[in-house]
Design a protein around this motif. Structure first.
Motif, PDB file in Angstrom:
ATOM      1  N   ASP A 721       0.857  -1.188   0.000  1.00  0.00           N
ATOM      2  CA  ASP A 721       0.000   0.000   0.000  1.00  0.00           C
ATOM      3  C   ASP A 721       0.893   1.238   0.000  1.00  0.00           C
ATOM      4  N   SER A 722       0.707   2.106  -0.995  1.00  0.00           N
ATOM      5  CA  SER A 722       1.626   3.228  -1.182  1.00  0.00           C
ATOM      6  C   SER A 722       1.547   4.253  -0.059  1.00  0.00           C
ATOM      7  N   LEU A 723       0.415   4.343   0.637  1.00  0.00           N
ATOM      8  CA  LEU A 723       0.268   5.355   1.684  1.00  0.00           C
ATOM      9  C   LEU A 723       0.883   4.899   2.998  1.00  0.00           C
ATOM     10  N   THR A 724       0.503   3.713   3.482  1.00  0.00           N
ATOM     11  CA  THR A 724       0.916   3.268   4.818  1.00  0.00           C
ATOM     12  C   THR A 724       2.182   2.431   4.820  1.00  0.00           C
ATOM     13  N   SER A 771      -5.062  15.432   4.054  1.00  0.00           N
ATOM     14  CA  SER A 771      -3.701  15.164   4.536  1.00  0.00           C
ATOM     15  C   SER A 771      -3.729  14.692   5.990  1.00  0.00           C
ATOM     16  N   ARG A 772      -4.637  15.285   6.808  1.00  0.00           N
ATOM     17  CA  ARG A 772      -4.777  14.847   8.198  1.00  0.00           C
ATOM     18  C   ARG A 772      -5.329  13.429   8.257  1.00  0.00           C
ATOM     19  N   GLY A 773      -6.270  13.125   7.363  1.00  0.00           N
ATOM     20  CA  GLY A 773      -6.786  11.770   7.297  1.00  0.00           C
ATOM     21  C   GLY A 773      -5.710  10.767   6.907  1.00  0.00           C
ATOM     22  N   ASP A 774      -4.838  11.168   5.992  1.00  0.00           N
ATOM     23  CA  ASP A 774      -3.730  10.283   5.602  1.00  0.00           C
ATOM     24  C   ASP A 774      -2.788  10.036   6.767  1.00  0.00           C
ATOM     25  N   GLU A 775      -2.550  11.097   7.570  1.00  0.00           N
ATOM     26  CA  GLU A 775      -1.694  10.925   8.748  1.00  0.00           C
ATOM     27  C   GLU A 775      -2.300   9.907   9.722  1.00  0.00           C
ATOM     28  N   LEU A 776      -3.621   9.968   9.904  1.00  0.00           N
ATOM     29  CA  LEU A 776      -4.291   9.018  10.797  1.00  0.00           C
ATOM     30  C   LEU A 776      -4.143   7.594  10.266  1.00  0.00           C
ATOM     31  N   LEU A 777      -4.358   7.402   8.962  1.00  0.00           N
ATOM     32  CA  LEU A 777      -4.233   6.066   8.374  1.00  0.00           C
ATOM     33  C   LEU A 777      -2.828   5.510   8.568  1.00  0.00           C
ATOM     34  N   CYS A 778      -1.813   6.349   8.336  1.00  0.00           N
ATOM     35  CA  CYS A 778      -0.430   5.889   8.481  1.00  0.00           C
ATOM     36  C   CYS A 778      -0.122   5.543   9.932  1.00  0.00           C
ATOM     37  N   ALA A 779      -0.575   6.408  10.854  1.00  0.00           N
ATOM     38  CA  ALA A 779      -0.311   6.162  12.273  1.00  0.00           C
ATOM     39  C   ALA A 779      -1.009   4.891  12.745  1.00  0.00           C
ATOM     40  N   PHE A 780      -2.262   4.701  12.347  1.00  0.00           N
ATOM     41  CA  PHE A 780      -2.999   3.503  12.759  1.00  0.00           C
ATOM     42  C   PHE A 780      -2.336   2.256  12.190  1.00  0.00           C
ATOM     43  N   ARG A 793       0.427 -10.775  10.547  1.00  0.00           N
ATOM     44  CA  ARG A 793       0.861  -9.687   9.673  1.00  0.00           C
ATOM     45  C   ARG A 793      -0.315  -8.751   9.375  1.00  0.00           C
ATOM     46  N   ALA A 794      -0.030  -7.443   9.387  1.00  0.00           N
ATOM     47  CA  ALA A 794      -1.071  -6.441   9.163  1.00  0.00           C
ATOM     48  C   ALA A 794      -1.099  -6.021   7.695  1.00  0.00           C
ATOM     49  N   TYR A 795      -2.313  -5.705   7.207  1.00  0.00           N
ATOM     50  CA  TYR A 795      -2.525  -5.294   5.821  1.00  0.00           C
ATOM     51  C   TYR A 795      -3.519  -4.127   5.812  1.00  0.00           C
ATOM     52  N   ARG A 796      -3.362  -3.230   4.832  1.00  0.00           N
ATOM     53  CA  ARG A 796      -4.419  -2.259   4.519  1.00  0.00           C
ATOM     54  C   ARG A 796      -5.047  -2.716   3.213  1.00  0.00           C
ATOM     55  N   ILE A 797      -6.342  -3.063   3.266  1.00  0.00           N
ATOM     56  CA  ILE A 797      -6.961  -3.649   2.080  1.00  0.00           C
ATOM     57  C   ILE A 797      -7.876  -2.666   1.350  1.00  0.00           C
ATOM     58  N   GLY A 798      -7.906  -1.412   1.806  1.00  0.00           N
ATOM     59  CA  GLY A 798      -8.675  -0.403   1.089  1.00  0.00           C
ATOM     60  C   GLY A 798      -9.272   0.628   2.025  1.00  0.00           C
ATOM     61  N   GLY A 799      -9.183   1.917   1.630  1.00  0.00           N
ATOM     62  CA  GLY A 799      -9.815   2.974   2.404  1.00  0.00           C
ATOM     63  C   GLY A 799      -9.392   2.958   3.861  1.00  0.00           C
ATOM     64  N   ASP A 800     -10.364   2.772   4.758  1.00  0.00           N
ATOM     65  CA  ASP A 800     -10.071   2.725   6.193  1.00  0.00           C
ATOM     66  C   ASP A 800     -10.122   1.289   6.724  1.00  0.00           C
ATOM     67  N   ALA A 829      -0.173   9.502  20.014  1.00  0.00           N
ATOM     68  CA  ALA A 829       0.460  10.046  18.813  1.00  0.00           C
ATOM     69  C   ALA A 829      -0.279  11.266  18.272  1.00  0.00           C
ATOM     70  N   GLY A 830      -1.330  11.736  18.982  1.00  0.00           N
ATOM     71  CA  GLY A 830      -2.005  12.949  18.544  1.00  0.00           C
ATOM     72  C   GLY A 830      -3.384  12.739  17.965  1.00  0.00           C
ATOM     73  N   PHE A 831      -3.942  11.541  18.151  1.00  0.00           N
ATOM     74  CA  PHE A 831      -5.294  11.268  17.645  1.00  0.00           C
ATOM     75  C   PHE A 831      -6.152  10.735  18.786  1.00  0.00           C
ATOM     76  N   PRO A 832      -6.443  11.568  19.793  1.00  0.00           N
ATOM     77  CA  PRO A 832      -7.162  11.093  20.991  1.00  0.00           C
ATOM     78  C   PRO A 832      -8.610  10.697  20.719  1.00  0.00           C
ATOM     79  N   GLU A 833      -9.216  11.212  19.657  1.00  0.00           N
ATOM     80  CA  GLU A 833     -10.619  10.896  19.410  1.00  0.00           C
ATOM     81  C   GLU A 833     -10.802   9.808  18.361  1.00  0.00           C
ATOM     82  N   ALA A 834      -9.714   9.192  17.928  1.00  0.00           N
ATOM     83  CA  ALA A 834      -9.812   8.127  16.938  1.00  0.00           C
ATOM     84  C   ALA A 834     -10.530   6.922  17.527  1.00  0.00           C
ATOM     85  N   SER A 835     -11.335   6.264  16.716  1.00  0.00           N
ATOM     86  CA  SER A 835     -12.043   5.066  17.167  1.00  0.00           C
ATOM     87  C   SER A 835     -11.997   4.025  16.060  1.00  0.00           C
TER      88      SER A 835
END
Length: 887
Positions: A721-724, A771-780, A793-800, A829-835
């Protein structure tokens, strides 16, 4: 901002006579055409009025100018009408070049209006009217018309013709040194090659276009076109986020122009890429704007494509009725304007919608017609999609034999998608030549080492013997390469052999030494080596070549010269010179450079005579063989126009006598074997070939390292995955299949699959930006991989959507218990309201197949909402699922 009017008389330039004012209006409008097309329209209208009053002979050029300005501002219907008047005016005036230019611009307008038949007629007329002219203006018109005609052919499903026309246009633009035209041609070639699955060729063409644009152009239109095509590359590679980023840059570049058709196209592409990325609200906004702009301009092709994308959007939103309506409207436009690709897309999508609704008869009818169109267009990906849908139609009908046949066709297409026979043949021929040459160069290198360690006298004797062998080997390599060039239309290679012999005989009669004449005779055999790069459809065509086909055939001189370029031996230098110039004419009407008289090298003048003589005296599918006497008479007739008169005078004496060793008079085919190259100074030969070997070895090593690096990079890209930076869906599916295989063999006790969705990503994108959403995806993704490193092993299979795959020997409750750790680290890491929501499934308890396991895990994630992060500062909380949720 440029201004055309400066004086109080209301006319450009304030000139004193109507003629001068008209000329000033033309100059001012032409200057403003790209920068301020609306002002150019006003000035062009004024020039039409003035020409109608005082300068009737200037009326066609005023109409042409107004047509161009109206095209630039998107007033397509009025532009078509005005240009028709310009064409008629030039016709009456007998101005062929003006008429061709007006027809070319009218063809452009017809393309945008979707009137493809009329557009093709106009463009072909412009090409025909300029075909015999060699001045720069005529060639520029012809090149532009070829470029536009290629777009029509591709839209009609005739992609091979489109590529041939673009190649012919590219040759013209290159000869003219016009970088903008070259860039557009290369960009269009890349787009068509992508649609055909020819990704290597497409990327090569796009890289060339980008290099030209960066080096020579500052044109926002060119930048928009290239960025748009590059965005499509990322889209086809399923890197939708990057495709959108590049496409936004393309839209910004288009917004800096006054080309409203271009702006509509960029909006359409951006909306389509947002749709592919699942950004449905953004897709609806951009596609709606594109549809409104296209309809306002009368831009039928844009309206068709936008309706097709809107249909897909409505389908994603669950509104099947609106989806069918949009695709149906797109189909109506495609049938109206004759857009084969548009019809194919609309029928495929309608068929898929009918299939989803259980309307199998309607689905079958649409899909079978789509299959015909996909095969006619030579579009492998579309063909594969249709087979996939038809297989499902057959399965639901209970026709499992037909379903199997469609699945079998689908597998074949996917397996051979990148395997094109002509490319393979050319590649194999090139490899054979390189292998032969490398082997001989390696032998020379070994010999040099022996010479350095053996006695001088014995070594010199051996060097002389091996040098003679090398000469014969070089002769053999040349012979094989010449036959490679001829193998498709002359499998015996006799044509090249006879031309070489005749050229050597003429050279001897002109006073050349025996040794140099022998070298010329061998070099002449490579005169048509560039035919390797000419498609069979052109090279083997029995009928007369069309103008674009003849232009493509002419490029074999340039291709041959490039193949032979850089050689240090006299043989290769002569061969390069001959390949480039043997179709030049004494009177300057030849190609590729239009050289005249003594500007043409003597080698090219000699081989031109030998080549034509042999062609005349041999039978071809389209003609009978001439007698030697008739062929010689034709050479004499063409002396001073086609051929060098001095060379013809010698050839008439030499070729009138049969070659030595022939048994019967007039036998022009059988002759003794060629003589090998004479020996040269051994030290010089060895030094040259040693250097060639060193250079070739270095080049091959660099190419090998680059290829390995590119292959490794592409492999990582294909599975990452090119983003994460996590493994992607393709990698996940393959690994999950392998995990099931390990379970089947007893190597694993089972498979556990955790599905996890980030909640609220869209809201974050809307409020704080993507861009903030991308930061959340990468951090998660990073924290998910770290926390579950010991389990799977972890994978990102699309979107969120994220998943973790591991062995099934750990209690699923343990898997779920780690999700709060991920969210706690995410809060730090700066995303206290992430769920997030999570669900776990186990094989073999919950599902027997990989798809079933993913479906169960996904269902539990949505039904049970296993894990959610609390409000700011509250810390993570966990909600345990019912008993059925964990095994």
């Amino acid at each position: 901002m440029l201004r055309a009017r400066h004086h109080g008389d209301g006319h450009a330039g304030g000139s004193s006579t109507p003629e001068a004012r008209l000329a000033a209006l033309h100059r001012a409008a032409g200057t403003l055409l790209d920068a301020e097309p609306a002002q150019a329209v006003a000035l062009a209208r004024e020039s039409v009025t003035l020409a109608g009053l005082v300068e009737q002979q200037q009326l066609p050029s005023s109409h042409l100018l107004l047509g161009k300005a109206l095209l630039a501002t998107g007033h397509l219907s009025e532009a078509a009408s005005v240009l028709a008047e310009a064409i008629e005016g030039y016709h009456v005036a007998g101005d062929t070049l003006g008429r061709a230019e007006a027809e070319m611009v009218a063809g452009k307008v017809g393309v945008h209006l979707g009137d493809l038949e009329t557009a093709a007629e106009r463009l072909c007329a412009a090409i025909d009217r300029t075909a015999e002219r060699s001045d720069a203006a005529a060639r520029s018109i012809r090149a532009t018309a070829l470029n536009q005609l290629a777009g029509v052919r591709h839209t009609q499903g005739r992609s091979d013709e489109a590529l041939a026309e673009l190649q012919a246009a590219l040759v013209l633009w290159t000869e003219l040194g016009q970088f903008s035209g070259q860039t557009h041609c290369l960009n269009n070639m890349g787009a068509i090659q992508m649609s055909l699955g020819q990704y290597h060729q497409a990327i090569t063409a796009l890289n060339q276009a980008y290099g030209l644009s960066r080096a020579h152009l500052g044109d926002p239109r060119s930048e928009a076109f290239i960025l748009s095509t590059l965005a499509r590359v990322h889209h086809l590679d399923h890197d939708h986020e990057r495709a959108i980023t590049v496409m936004r840059a393309a839209q910004l570049a288009a917004a800096g122009t006054h080309d409203r058709v271009l702006q509509a196209t960029m909006l359409l592409n951006l909306g389509s890429f947002c749709l592919a990325a699942g950004q449905l609200d953004d897709a609806a906004e951009h596609l709606g704007a594109a549809l409104e702009l296209s309809r306002g301009l009368g831009y039928r092709l844009g309206e068709l494509s936008t309706l097709d994308s809107l249909g897909s959007l409505y389908e994603r939103q669950g509104d099947v009725r609106r989806a069918m309506s949009a695709h149906g409207a797109a189909l109506d436009i495609a049938l109206e304007i004759g857009d084969t690709q548009g019809e194919l897309d609309a029928r495929l999508h309608l068929g898929q919608l009918h299939l989803g609704a259980g309307q199998l008869e309607d689905a079958d009818a649409q899909l079978r017609r789509a299959l015909e169109l996909a095969r006619q267009a030579g579009a492998p990906r579309d063909t594969a999609d249709v087979h996939h849908a038809l297989a499902e139609v057959s399965r639901q009908r209970g026709d499992y034999r037909s379903a199997y046949e469609h699945q079998d066709q689908l597998r074949m297409i996917e397996r051979h998608l990148f395997d094109h026979e002509r490319d393979r043949q050319t590649r194999n021929l090139t490899i054979r030549f390189e292998v032969e040459r490398a082997q001989h160069e390696a032998e020379v290198y070994r010999l040099r080492t022996e010479v350095e360690h053996e006695a001088r006298q014995a070594a010199e004797t051996l060097v002389r013997e091996r040098t003679a062998e090398l000469a014969r080997a070089q002769h053999e390599v040349v012979t094989r390469l010449a036959m490679a060039a001829e193998y498709r239309d002359d499998t015996t290679g006799e044509h090249t052999r006879r031309v070489g012999r005749s050229a050597a005989r003429i050279a001897r009669a002109l006073g050349w030494t025996e040794e140099r004449a022998n070298v010329l005779g061998i070099a002449a055999r490579l005169h048509d080596v560039g035919k390797i790069g000419i498609p069979d459809t052109v090279l083997l065509k029995a009928d007369k070549l069309t103008s674009p086909e003849f232009s493509q055939m002419q490029t074999h001189t340039l291709i041959g010269a490039r193949i032979l370029s850089g050689g240090r031996s006299e043989l290769l230098r002569l061969a390069e010179e001959i390949a480039l110039t043997h179709h030049e004419r004494w009177d300057g009407r030849g190609y590729p450079r239009g050289l005249t008289g003594l500007q043409i090298p003597l080698t090219g003048r000699i081989v031109a005579v030998a080549d034509v003589f042999d062609a005349l005296t041999q039978a071809r599918p389209y003609k009978q063989a001439w007698t030697p006497e008739a062929a010689l008479a034709e050479l004499q007739t063409q002396a001073g126009s086609h051929f060098d008169p001095d060379v013809v005078a010698v050839a008439l004496e030499v070729l009138a006598t049969p070659m030595p060793g022939n048994n019967e008079p007039g036998d022009w085919i059988v002759a003794p074997d060629d003589q090998p190259l004479g020996t040269e100074d051994a030290t010089h030969v060895l030094a040259v070939f040693e250097q060639l070997l060193v250079e070739r070895t270095r080049e091959l090593e660099v190419a090998r390292r680059e290829a390995e690096h590119s292959a490794a990079t592409l492999s990582r890209m294909a599975l990452t995955d090119s983003l994460t930076g996590l493994a992607n869906r393709r990698s996940f599916e393959a690994d999950l299949e392998n995990a099931f295989a390990h379970t089947a063999t007893g190597a694993w006790p089972g498979v556990t699959l955790l599905c996890c969705d980030l909640d609220g990503l869209k809201a974050l994108n809307d409020t704080q930006g993507h861009s903030r959403g991308d930061e959340l995806l990468c951090a998660f993704g990073a924290r998910l991989a770290a926390v579950y490193a010991g389990l799977g092993r972890a994978y990102r299979i699309g979107g969120d959507e994220f998943v973790v795959v591991g062995r099934g020997d750990v209690d699923p409750a343990t898997w779920l218990a780690r999700v709060p750790q991920v969210l706690s680290q995410l809060a730090a890491a700066g995303f206290p309201e992430a769920s997030a929501s999570a669900g776990v499934a186990h094989h073999p308890d919950d599902a027997a197949s990989p798809g079933g396991l993913l479906r169960v895990s996904d269902q539990r994630m949505y039904q049970d909402k296993v894990v959610r992060q609390g409000g700011r500062g509250s810390g993570p909380t966990i909600h345990h699922p019912p008993a059925s949720g964990v095994h």
